[in-house]
Design a protein around this motif. Structure first.
Motif, mmCIF file in Angstrom:
data_model
loop_
_atom_site.group_PDB
_atom_site.id
_atom_site.type_symbol
_atom_site.label_atom_id
_atom_site.label_comp_id
_atom_site.label_asym_id
_atom_site.label_seq_id
_atom_site.Cartn_x
_atom_site.Cartn_y
_atom_site.Cartn_z
ATOM 1 N N LEU A 100 0.832 -1.202 0.000
ATOM 2 C CA LEU A 100 0.000 0.000 0.000
ATOM 3 C C LEU A 100 0.868 1.254 0.000
ATOM 4 O O LEU A 100 0.540 2.252 -0.654
ATOM 5 N N ARG A 101 1.984 1.201 0.710
ATOM 6 C CA ARG A 101 2.907 2.344 0.719
ATOM 7 C C ARG A 101 3.621 2.482 -0.622
ATOM 8 O O ARG A 101 3.803 3.592 -1.129
ATOM 9 N N LEU A 102 4.020 1.348 -1.175
ATOM 10 C CA LEU A 102 4.655 1.396 -2.490
ATOM 11 C C LEU A 102 3.694 1.964 -3.527
ATOM 12 O O LEU A 102 4.091 2.782 -4.379
ATOM 13 N N ALA A 103 2.424 1.566 -3.463
ATOM 14 C CA ALA A 103 1.429 2.059 -4.418
ATOM 15 C C ALA A 103 1.288 3.575 -4.339
ATOM 16 O O ALA A 103 1.138 4.249 -5.375
ATOM 17 N N ARG A 104 1.320 4.113 -3.126
ATOM 18 C CA ARG A 104 1.217 5.563 -2.974
ATOM 19 C C ARG A 104 2.385 6.270 -3.654
ATOM 20 O O ARG A 104 2.210 7.260 -4.378
ATOM 21 N N LYS A 105 3.590 5.749 -3.457
ATOM 22 C CA LYS A 105 4.777 6.366 -4.053
ATOM 23 C C LYS A 105 4.750 6.249 -5.578
ATOM 24 O O LYS A 105 5.103 7.193 -6.286
ATOM 25 N N LEU A 106 4.322 5.105 -6.076
ATOM 26 C CA LEU A 106 4.287 4.905 -7.525
ATOM 27 C C LEU A 106 3.216 5.778 -8.175
ATOM 28 O O LEU A 106 3.454 6.396 -9.222
ATOM 29 N N LYS A 107 2.034 5.822 -7.555
ATOM 30 C CA LYS A 107 0.964 6.641 -8.135
ATOM 31 C C LYS A 107 1.376 8.114 -8.165
ATOM 32 O O LYS A 107 1.064 8.840 -9.128
ATOM 33 N N GLY A 108 2.085 8.548 -7.128
ATOM 34 C CA GLY A 108 2.573 9.925 -7.092
ATOM 35 C C GLY A 108 3.562 10.232 -8.200
ATOM 36 O O GLY A 108 3.811 11.398 -8.519
ATOM 37 N N ARG A 109 4.124 9.187 -8.790
ATOM 38 C CA ARG A 109 5.066 9.356 -9.905
ATOM 39 C C ARG A 109 4.418 9.016 -11.249
ATOM 40 O O ARG A 109 5.109 8.807 -12.247
ATOM 41 N N GLY A 110 3.096 8.928 -11.252
ATOM 42 C CA GLY A 110 2.373 8.720 -12.499
ATOM 43 C C GLY A 110 2.325 7.284 -12.978
ATOM 44 O O GLY A 110 2.047 7.033 -14.153
ATOM 45 N N ILE A 111 2.576 6.334 -12.088
ATOM 46 C CA ILE A 111 2.550 4.912 -12.458
ATOM 47 C C ILE A 111 1.284 4.283 -11.880
ATOM 48 O O ILE A 111 0.985 4.428 -10.687
ATOM 49 N N ARG A 112 0.534 3.579 -12.733
ATOM 50 C CA ARG A 112 -0.714 2.966 -12.287
ATOM 51 C C ARG A 112 -0.437 1.630 -11.591
ATOM 52 O O ARG A 112 0.504 0.913 -11.939
ATOM 53 N N ASN A 113 -1.286 1.310 -10.629
ATOM 54 C CA ASN A 113 -1.140 0.099 -9.828
ATOM 55 C C ASN A 113 -2.318 -0.841 -10.040
ATOM 56 O O ASN A 113 -3.464 -0.398 -10.191
ATOM 57 N N ALA A 114 -2.023 -2.137 -10.015
ATOM 58 C CA ALA A 114 -3.058 -3.174 -9.977
ATOM 59 C C ALA A 114 -2.740 -4.098 -8.811
ATOM 60 O O ALA A 114 -1.572 -4.404 -8.558
ATOM 61 N N TYR A 115 -3.790 -4.531 -8.098
ATOM 62 C CA TYR A 115 -3.596 -5.458 -6.986
ATOM 63 C C TYR A 115 -3.916 -6.867 -7.461
ATOM 64 O O TYR A 115 -5.036 -7.160 -7.870
ATOM 65 N N TYR A 116 -2.915 -7.716 -7.438
ATOM 66 C CA TYR A 116 -3.094 -9.126 -7.767
ATOM 67 C C TYR A 116 -3.132 -9.887 -6.439
ATOM 68 O O TYR A 116 -2.153 -9.888 -5.689
ATOM 69 N N ILE A 117 -4.268 -10.491 -6.149
ATOM 70 C CA ILE A 117 -4.555 -11.144 -4.863
ATOM 71 C C ILE A 117 -4.777 -10.068 -3.798
ATOM 72 O O ILE A 117 -3.852 -9.603 -3.134
ATOM 73 N N VAL A 129 -9.808 -0.657 2.936
ATOM 74 C CA VAL A 129 -10.247 -0.853 1.551
ATOM 75 C C VAL A 129 -10.319 0.487 0.819
ATOM 76 O O VAL A 129 -10.156 0.556 -0.404
ATOM 77 N N ARG A 130 -10.529 1.567 1.561
ATOM 78 C CA ARG A 130 -10.575 2.897 0.944
ATOM 79 C C ARG A 130 -9.232 3.265 0.312
ATOM 80 O O ARG A 130 -9.183 3.981 -0.690
ATOM 81 N N ILE A 131 -8.143 2.785 0.912
ATOM 82 C CA ILE A 131 -6.809 3.057 0.360
ATOM 83 C C ILE A 131 -6.652 2.351 -0.977
ATOM 84 O O ILE A 131 -6.074 2.892 -1.923
ATOM 85 N N VAL A 132 -7.165 1.135 -1.064
ATOM 86 C CA VAL A 132 -7.108 0.402 -2.334
ATOM 87 C C VAL A 132 -7.866 1.168 -3.409
ATOM 88 O O VAL A 132 -7.400 1.298 -4.549
ATOM 89 N N ARG A 133 -9.035 1.685 -3.064
ATOM 90 C CA ARG A 133 -9.841 2.438 -4.031
ATOM 91 C C ARG A 133 -9.066 3.654 -4.560
ATOM 92 O O ARG A 133 -9.111 3.958 -5.755
#
Length: 387
Positions: A100-117, A129-133
């Motif tokens: 979840l922390r990695l996703a925040r850093k990546l999204k802030g750099r314009g990289i989209r995230n997908a959660y597998y599992i 779950v709100r963070i995932v959204r």
């Protein structure tokens, strides 16, 4: 056209296995260049592993503190590689505390995230779950009830079924396994799966060693196969081998085997299994089991108010009823482990009833082909949104 860069990350042994199968499915469908965090199975699947998951694979809240430097180091390495390679998508496998922390850093750099599992936020800390959204463009879930939970929270979600369905099978029968282990196939066999992380082994092995002594005292013919589930770095694997082989009563008919987990479960009359993915594997192999788990007392005290489910083990959560006994924290004692295991060894009706429940669990896990469905969904997301 150059290969499509993808970031794929897993933080533990089971995630490494799932992500490796996904990597294979992705590479079969498209010209992709996959890099990220993982272990030996992802490397074997052609992933450029820039940081090994053994650097971050920790259990519990208190254990994280001592591993903070390596966690920070792994995070920085992944973010730096993502900035350099600019992946079309970052695919993060379970392991929410880190991802979840990695996703925040990546999204802030314009990289989209997908959660597998998807993380099991329906079981504990459901508000996350709100963070995932906010941080993920797509979530792929492996249990049918998760689709509603995530969908109701506004997460773009798809049910792909469990990745282990169709993949878990024994490669040798009981006679062959016992011949390798120098055990008697005619006598009762207990499979022991103590866990894969060093913290789990520290918490579990002392209790399991004593429990096996109690079992033999009541069922003198009982034999034991301890399944090593090491992964990650060579150092981590060596440490696990050492921990698994030390401290057992030398009089016990016990063998430690590597790479034989499925064979051991399929052959066992009863299994003692550390809670986690291994319980799903045991269910798929129709192995009657006793589920065990323990963390440090402080971690348990901090986590207890966050739990939102009646059950702890995946088998019981999937079944939505008690199919297998759960011996967690203070209930995880040598005499209770021995008592439940002895009951399974002695009582054919108890084994039969448990196997009926395990059949229901298998039905709920969905059809084979989860990694293929995940790869199709993720590549469709890349196709829709890539310039």
């Amino acid at each position: 056209m150059p290969p499509i860069p993808l970031l794929l990350s897993a933080g533990e042994a089971s995630g490494d296995m799932y992500a490796a199968r996904l990597a294979t499915a992705l590479r079969a469908r498209a010209d992709v260049e996959i890099f990220g965090m993982g272990g030996p199975q992802m490397r074997a699947a052609g992933v450029d592993v820039v940081t090994d998951y053994s650097e971050v694979s920790v259990v519990g809240i208190t254990e994280i503190v001592s591993h903070l430097p390596s966690l920070v180091r792994a995070m920085r390495k992944l973010v730096a590689e993502a900035e350099r390679r600019r992946p079309a998508l970052a695919i993060l496998t379970d392991f929410p505390g880190f991802h979840l922390r990695l996703a925040r850093k990546l999204k802030g750099r314009g990289i989209r995230n997908a959660y597998y599992i998807c993380p099991q936020f329906w079981a504990w800390r459901p508000w996350r779950v709100r963070i995932v959204r906010r941080r993920f463009a797509q979530a792929l879930c492996i249990f049918p009830f998760e689709e509603k939970f995530y969908g109701d929270a506004g997460v773009p979600v798809k049910f792909i079924a469990h990745p282990l369905v169709g993949e878990v099978r024994a490669t040798r029968d009981r006679v062959a396994l016992c011949a390798e282990a120098r055990l008697d196939p005619a006598e009762p066999l207990v499979a022991v799966l103590p866990g894969s992380r060093s913290a789990e082994l520290r918490q579990h092995l002392p209790v399991l060693r004593e429990a096996c002594r109690y079992i033999v005292a009541a069922v003198p013919q009982a034999q034991f196969v301890v399944a090593a589930a090491h992964g990650g770095s060579h150092h981590a694997a060596d440490a696990e081998r050492s921990a698994l082989r030390e401290g057992w009563d030398p009089q016990l008919p016990l063998r430690v085997l590597e790479g034989r987990t499925y064979d051991a479960l399929a052959a066992a009359d009863a299994a003692i299994v550390s809670s986690g993915t291994a319980t799903v594997e045991a269910a798929l192999l129709d192995a009657p089991m006793v589920v065990v788990y323990r963390v440090t007392p402080l971690t348990a005290a901090l986590a207890k108010p966050l739990m939102r489910t009646k059950f702890f083990s995946m088998v019981n959560l999937i079944a939505e009823k008690r199919v297998v006994p759960e011996l967690i924290q203070s209930d995880f004692t040598p005499d209770k482990v021995a008592g439940e295991t002895i009951r399974l060894l002695r009582d054919a009706n108890a084994r039969r009833a448990m196997r009926a429940g395990l059949a229901e669990v298998r039905e709920r896990l969905g059809p084979p082909g989860a990694a293929d469905r995940a790869a199709d969904a993720l590549l469709e997301l890349v196709k829709r949104t890539r310039p």
